[in-house]
Design an enzyme around this catalytic site. Sequence first.
Site, PDB file in Angstrom:
ATOM      1  N   LEU B 200      74.349  49.034  23.542  1.00 38.99           N
ATOM      2  CA  LEU B 200      74.149  48.407  24.853  1.00 38.99           C
ATOM      3  C   LEU B 200      73.230  49.366  25.591  1.00 38.99           C
ATOM      4  O   LEU B 200      73.647  50.438  26.012  1.00 38.99           O
ATOM      5  CB  LEU B 200      75.495  48.233  25.586  1.00 38.99           C
ATOM      6  CG  LEU B 200      76.516  47.345  24.880  1.00 38.99           C
ATOM      7  CD1 LEU B 200      77.844  47.359  25.626  1.00 38.99           C
ATOM      8  CD2 LEU B 200      75.984  45.916  24.761  1.00 38.99           C
ATOM      9  N   PRO B 201      71.934  49.000  25.745  1.00 38.63           N
ATOM     10  CA  PRO B 201      70.896  50.001  26.050  1.00 38.63           C
ATOM     11  C   PRO B 201      70.869  50.456  27.503  1.00 38.63           C
ATOM     12  O   PRO B 201      69.926  50.164  28.239  1.00 38.63           O
ATOM     13  CB  PRO B 201      69.611  49.266  25.666  1.00 38.63           C
ATOM     14  CG  PRO B 201      69.928  47.819  25.889  1.00 38.63           C
ATOM     15  CD  PRO B 201      71.382  47.641  25.596  1.00 38.63           C
ATOM     16  N   CYS B 202      71.872  51.245  27.904  1.00 38.52           N
ATOM     17  CA  CYS B 202      71.883  51.741  29.275  1.00 38.52           C
ATOM     18  C   CYS B 202      70.768  52.765  29.493  1.00 38.52           C
ATOM     19  O   CYS B 202      70.410  53.060  30.632  1.00 38.52           O
ATOM     20  CB  CYS B 202      73.251  52.332  29.624  1.00 38.52           C
ATOM     21  SG  CYS B 202      73.750  53.664  28.530  1.00 38.52           S
ATOM     22  N   HIS B 203      70.183  53.277  28.378  1.00 34.80           N
ATOM     23  CA  HIS B 203      69.064  54.215  28.533  1.00 34.80           C
ATOM     24  C   HIS B 203      67.806  53.515  29.051  1.00 34.80           C
ATOM     25  O   HIS B 203      66.860  54.153  29.459  1.00 34.80           O
ATOM     26  CB  HIS B 203      68.776  54.921  27.196  1.00 34.80           C
ATOM     27  CG  HIS B 203      68.485  53.990  26.060  1.00 34.80           C
ATOM     28  ND1 HIS B 203      69.492  53.407  25.307  1.00 34.80           N
ATOM     29  CD2 HIS B 203      67.319  53.508  25.549  1.00 34.80           C
ATOM     30  CE1 HIS B 203      68.948  52.628  24.374  1.00 34.80           C
ATOM     31  NE2 HIS B 203      67.621  52.659  24.506  1.00 34.80           N
ATOM     32  N   ARG B 204      67.800  52.158  29.025  1.00 34.79           N
ATOM     33  CA  ARG B 204      66.631  51.413  29.533  1.00 34.79           C
ATOM     34  C   ARG B 204      66.722  51.164  31.036  1.00 34.79           C
ATOM     35  O   ARG B 204      65.908  50.415  31.584  1.00 34.79           O
ATOM     36  CB  ARG B 204      66.500  50.074  28.790  1.00 34.79           C
ATOM     37  CG  ARG B 204      66.163  50.258  27.303  1.00 34.79           C
ATOM     38  CD  ARG B 204      66.096  48.943  26.563  1.00 34.79           C
ATOM     39  NE  ARG B 204      66.122  49.178  25.112  1.00 34.79           N
ATOM     40  CZ  ARG B 204      66.515  48.289  24.209  1.00 34.79           C
ATOM     41  NH1 ARG B 204      66.905  47.085  24.600  1.00 34.79           N
ATOM     42  NH2 ARG B 204      66.528  48.590  22.924  1.00 34.79           N
TER      43      ARG B 204
END
Lengths: 210, 233
Positions: B200-204
């Site tokens: 779940l790409p919270c780095h984006r």
Amino acid sequence: MLYLMRAATAGKGMIMDEPECIALSVHLGDEGAVERLVRAYQDQLYGYALRLLRNPFDADEVTQDVFIRACRTLTASYGPDRCRQLEMRPWLFRITRNLALNRMRDRRSAGEGRFSPVDDPDVANMPQDEGAGQPFQILADQDALSRALDRLETESRDLVVLRFIEGLSYAEIAQAAGGSEAAARAKVFRALRRLRVLLSEGGSTCAVKQ
Amino acid sequence: MRCETVRRMADAFRTGELSRRVGERIRAHLEDCAGCAREVSFLGRLAAACQGMRTQAPKDLLERIRAGTSDHFDRVQTRLGPVWVGFSRRGMTLLRPGEMSPLEFGVLYRKIRGRVATPAKLPEALARAVQLAADGKLSRPARVDITGLTAFQQKVLEILQTIPRGEVRTYAWLAREAGKPRAARAVGNVMAGNPVPWILPCHRVVPTQGGVGNYAFGSEMKRELLRREGARP
């Protein structure tokens, strides 16, 4: 000290012959706790589901689902205190009852309904004859008893199975099926009256065969 | 006592579930009333006959329940180092990059997800997704299990999955998309509590004022993940 603890828990209505609080063990993730829980109750819950649903595949799935839900609730939703106070047997029967009744409803609405005695006007409108006699001899014939149970309407079958096959107390039935203990007694009484009518009918056909 | 009353209570009497006072009165009635006594005896025989109708559960039920009640975890080696992955039948439940003992991860798992997890092999498709994520090449959402989180958390994490690889969005954007335009800070908290980072790409998600912003495992890892995905924050 142990005596005092037992006295305290007895006051809360805990099951005394349980050597451990299985709900708490499951909650804490103790080694083998789920296995002990399943082993302790699987036969009763499966038997109950099978008598309600009259179909081994549905009974199997419902029983599996009951334990998975119960374990998730105990580990993720209930705290230690709630686990300690939980009366496991009626709680599990209540979950089983709800899931089984839901499944019956789904099955009916999906149009897969098989013949059900409730839909049969002859059975549904049968007189509730008190004078049907005491079909003692029928009780010796397990098949006749089993057939009579299967022909009983769901609500009556539910109560007779809980009380006579699985051996729940009226207090437990009240917890599993809702309502008061006195209401549970009244409902079982009515269910037995219906069972007796079906038994005496089955008895007459048996007599003819002999 | 009338026969009707006695018969209604006969079954509870049989098993000793009535108060002593009521029990005594029924006992007295039964001594004089053969019909009611026969009723109690019938109930006893019925109960005995029913005992013989008990069933046994299928043999493999326990095994299936065991598989369904326990979550599992496994360690995956990636080009960004080792990663611990917790998973259920539904998908990944927890991901933590870094060195850790199985015991440490087990304790962490229980603390964060509130369930017990035991070691088991991670399904190939999930392991592959973790490795792709480490390489910045995860373009399709992988299966995750975020049950048990609040509705707001689940909603934000679902929208998060729609941010394409190679792009970034701001916390404010995510808050607007979730229908709470003033909740950018709450969105930040959801990102910080994201149980399955990388997947779940919270780095984006980056701050409006620029820079890559904070990351639970250090801004350096966030910058590296974005660089591998080809994003320019």
